[in-house]
Design a protein around this motif. Structure first.
Motif, short mmCIF file in Angstrom:
data_model
loop_
_atom_site.label_atom_id
_atom_site.label_comp_id
_atom_site.label_asym_id
_atom_site.label_seq_id
_atom_site.Cartn_x
_atom_site.Cartn_y
_atom_site.Cartn_z
N GLU A 93 88.74 0.59 30.44
CA GLU A 93 88.33 1.66 29.80
C GLU A 93 86.83 1.41 29.36
O GLU A 93 86.33 1.88 28.35
CB GLU A 93 88.95 2.42 28.78
N LYS A 94 86.14 0.57 30.24
CA LYS A 94 84.72 0.00 29.83
C LYS A 94 83.76 1.33 29.81
O LYS A 94 83.66 1.94 30.59
CB LYS A 94 84.55 -0.70 30.90
N GLN A 95 82.65 0.95 28.88
CA GLN A 95 81.47 1.75 28.70
C GLN A 95 80.38 0.81 28.54
O GLN A 95 80.27 -0.05 27.66
CB GLN A 95 81.59 2.61 27.47
N TYR A 96 79.39 0.92 29.57
CA TYR A 96 78.24 -0.15 29.53
C TYR A 96 77.09 0.59 28.86
O TYR A 96 76.74 1.56 29.21
CB TYR A 96 77.93 -0.55 31.00
N ILE A 97 76.53 -0.13 28.22
CA ILE A 97 75.12 0.15 27.35
C ILE A 97 73.95 -0.87 27.72
O ILE A 97 74.15 -1.72 26.95
CB ILE A 97 75.18 0.64 25.87
N PRO A 98 73.29 -0.82 28.71
CA PRO A 98 72.24 -1.62 28.84
C PRO A 98 71.24 -1.83 27.83
O PRO A 98 70.70 -1.12 26.92
CB PRO A 98 71.26 -1.14 30.02
N TYR A 99 70.98 -3.21 27.58
CA TYR A 99 70.24 -3.50 26.14
C TYR A 99 68.96 -2.77 25.99
O TYR A 99 68.55 -2.11 25.09
CB TYR A 99 69.76 -5.03 26.15
N LYS A 100 68.40 -2.57 27.35
CA LYS A 100 67.06 -1.71 27.44
C LYS A 100 66.95 -0.39 27.06
O LYS A 100 66.17 0.35 26.49
CB LYS A 100 66.35 -1.89 28.70
N GLU A 101 68.37 0.23 26.93
CA GLU A 101 68.56 1.69 26.26
C GLU A 101 68.55 1.52 24.91
O GLU A 101 68.58 2.52 24.04
CB GLU A 101 69.72 2.16 26.89
N VAL A 102 68.86 0.42 24.11
CA VAL A 102 69.23 0.39 22.75
C VAL A 102 67.99 0.07 21.72
O VAL A 102 67.47 -1.01 22.10
CB VAL A 102 70.25 -0.74 22.52
N PRO A 103 67.59 1.19 20.74
CA PRO A 103 66.72 0.86 19.98
C PRO A 103 66.48 -0.77 19.45
O PRO A 103 67.68 -0.83 18.89
CB PRO A 103 66.59 1.92 19.12
N HIS A 104 65.34 -1.18 19.34
CA HIS A 104 65.13 -2.51 18.71
C HIS A 104 65.89 -3.59 19.26
O HIS A 104 65.51 -4.62 18.82
CB HIS A 104 65.62 -2.49 17.30
N PHE A 105 66.56 -3.65 20.38
CA PHE A 105 67.27 -4.51 21.13
C PHE A 105 66.19 -5.34 22.11
O PHE A 105 65.53 -4.87 22.70
CB PHE A 105 68.68 -4.06 21.80
N PRO A 106 66.62 -6.67 21.90
CA PRO A 106 65.61 -7.37 22.96
C PRO A 106 66.39 -7.13 24.44
O PRO A 106 67.48 -6.57 24.46
CB PRO A 106 65.93 -9.00 22.58
N VAL A 107 65.97 -7.88 25.20
CA VAL A 107 66.53 -7.82 26.73
C VAL A 107 66.83 -9.29 27.12
O VAL A 107 66.00 -9.92 26.71
CB VAL A 107 65.46 -7.10 27.58
N SER A 108 67.67 -9.46 27.99
CA SER A 108 68.18 -10.71 28.48
C SER A 108 67.28 -11.07 29.55
O SER A 108 66.78 -10.25 30.51
CB SER A 108 69.66 -10.84 28.86
N THR A 109 67.00 -12.14 29.59
CA THR A 109 65.82 -12.88 30.52
C THR A 109 66.41 -14.05 31.20
O THR A 109 65.88 -14.62 32.13
CB THR A 109 64.48 -13.41 29.86
N VAL A 110 67.62 -14.43 31.04
CA VAL A 110 68.31 -15.78 31.42
C VAL A 110 69.28 -15.43 32.56
O VAL A 110 70.03 -14.44 32.45
CB VAL A 110 68.87 -16.56 30.46
N LYS A 111 69.36 -16.18 33.84
CA LYS A 111 70.29 -15.81 34.86
C LYS A 111 71.56 -16.09 34.31
O LYS A 111 71.89 -17.24 33.59
CB LYS A 111 70.09 -17.04 35.92
N GLY A 112 72.65 -15.48 34.45
CA GLY A 112 74.16 -15.47 34.05
C GLY A 112 74.24 -14.59 32.56
O GLY A 112 75.33 -14.70 32.06
N HIS A 113 73.11 -13.88 32.21
CA HIS A 113 73.28 -13.05 31.10
C HIS A 113 73.02 -11.64 31.23
O HIS A 113 71.51 -11.41 31.75
CB HIS A 113 72.46 -13.61 29.82
N VAL A 114 73.84 -10.76 31.81
CA VAL A 114 73.58 -9.42 32.40
C VAL A 114 72.64 -8.79 31.48
O VAL A 114 71.76 -7.98 32.31
CB VAL A 114 74.95 -8.64 32.66
N GLY A 115 72.66 -8.67 30.23
CA GLY A 115 71.97 -7.81 29.43
C GLY A 115 72.43 -6.48 29.24
O GLY A 115 71.88 -5.49 29.42
#
Ligand SMILES: O=P(O)(O)O[C@@H]1C[C@H](O)[C@@H](CO)O1
Length: 337
Positions: A93-115
């Motif tokens: 019952e997964k819910q995905y929330i991309p980091y880029k949508e979350v206020p103040h969250f950094p974003v992932s930049t490394v291969k193997g880290h979906v973000g």
């Protein structure tokens, strides 16, 4: 976003006139007189802006956003290491929330880290999972790398399962082994790079937290027992982890020095998250997947590389999912919901 703090107009944590607003003795923000009780930029410009990245209010804004987005109220948080993002795929019952949508969250930049954050159920237990973490070498200040742990706490997380990919320095370790972390050496901390550096807001935790029992003994014992039940006891160890700044892998001389210091597994993460978890009163369980052997002689032809790290992680996906799932079941039994 602008708001009033102690008479200052503050935009995204900045008092535009005076610089970043810091916790002052009077509460948060500059009190506009730059006197001894004022912690505004004019008084504290010797400090790195780094360490004032997130106020309590910022973290509240982030956690408020997530609580409003999801129906889940998890008490257990999981951080997926390099190539270990598939751990989140065991959730139902997964819910995905991309980091880029979350206020103040950094974003992932490394291969193997979906973000992205993945909320869902595991063993009937609500979980908040970070599919991708933040490393100092990505260019983020260390407090920013650890910021999601404060968000977890504010959401209601009381147990953290932190995972990582690491090089095996202990000669008895093989590629694919799991190391339950019993302690760490904070090399970056030796140089003052610490996620708690800067003004301390007591609402997050104490100024001088003890971290000598950071890795919960009961959970470590449970993990070893679970390993036995799974029949993987020969590839399961307890050991000491260290985090280096990266992004380069280590030199032979560095590894030789770390060996003398009793370090078993070498990585580039986790320590900052564990320190912040401890500071917030979160109970920690952490483990490394040994994705490569640390090369300690000059005549070795091999060199460490991220592809090997990712490949080993992929190969161990199933056993790690099972291990984490049983740990969640155990945590639920002892008190986590
Ligand atoms: O996020 P973790 O610590 O699992 O990632 C490790 C350290 C580096 O980011 C990367 C090197 O391959 O894997």
């Amino acid at each position: 976003m602008s708001r009033k703090m102690n008479g200052c107009t503050v935009t995204n944590g900045y008092n535009l006139e005076n610089g970043p607003c810091l916790p002052s003795k009077n509460g948060f923000g500059c009190n506009n007189d730059h006197s001894a009780s004022c912690n505004c930029y004019k008084r504290t410009r010797y400090m790195d802006i780094d360490c004032q990245s997130y106020t309590y209010e910022d973290i509240r804004e982030t956690s408020g956003f997530l609580l409003q987005k999801t129906k889940y109220r998890p008490e257990i948080g999981i951080i997926c290491g390099s190539g270990l993002g598939s751990l989140a795929e065991s959730l139902t019952e997964k819910q995905y929330i991309p980091y880029k949508e979350v206020p103040h969250f950094p974003v992932s930049t490394v291969k193997g880290h979906v973000g992205q954050l993945v909320f869902g159920m595991l063993q009937g237990v609500p979980i908040m999972c970070m599919q991708g973490r933040f490393h100092y070498y990505e260019g983020y200040p260390i407090c920013k790398c650890a910021m999601p742990v404060r968000v977890m706490k504010m959401i209601g997380v009381n147990y953290l399962i932190a995972t990582n990919a690491a090089g095996g320095l202990n000669e008895s370790y093989n590629v694919g082994d799991i190391v339950v972390i019993k302690d760490h050496v904070n090399f970056m901390g030796f140089a003052g790079v610490n996620p708690l550096r800067g003004p301390n807001d007591e609402r997050f935790g104490p100024r001088f937290p003890a971290v000598s029992k950071a890795y919960n003994a009961e959970l470590r014992a449970a993990a070893l027992k679970i390993g036995k039940e799974m029949g993987i006891q020969n590839s399961l160890h307890e050991g000491v982890y260290t985090c280096l700044g990266g992004p380069n892998f280590e030199t032979i001389a560095e590894l030789a020095a770390m060996k003398v210091l009793g370090i078993d597994a070498v990585g580039m993460s986790t320590v900052h998250e564990v320190i912040v978890a401890c500071h917030s009163g979160i109970t920690v369980f952490a483990f490394s997947l040994i994705t490569n052997k640390c090369l300690t002689t000059y005549d070795d032809d091999d060199v460490a590389n991220h592809e090997e790290v990712m490949e080993t992680a992929k190969n161990k996906e199933d056993v790690l999912k099972e291990f984490v799932s049983r740990m969640v079941q155990h945590i639920q039994k002892i008190g986590g919901k």
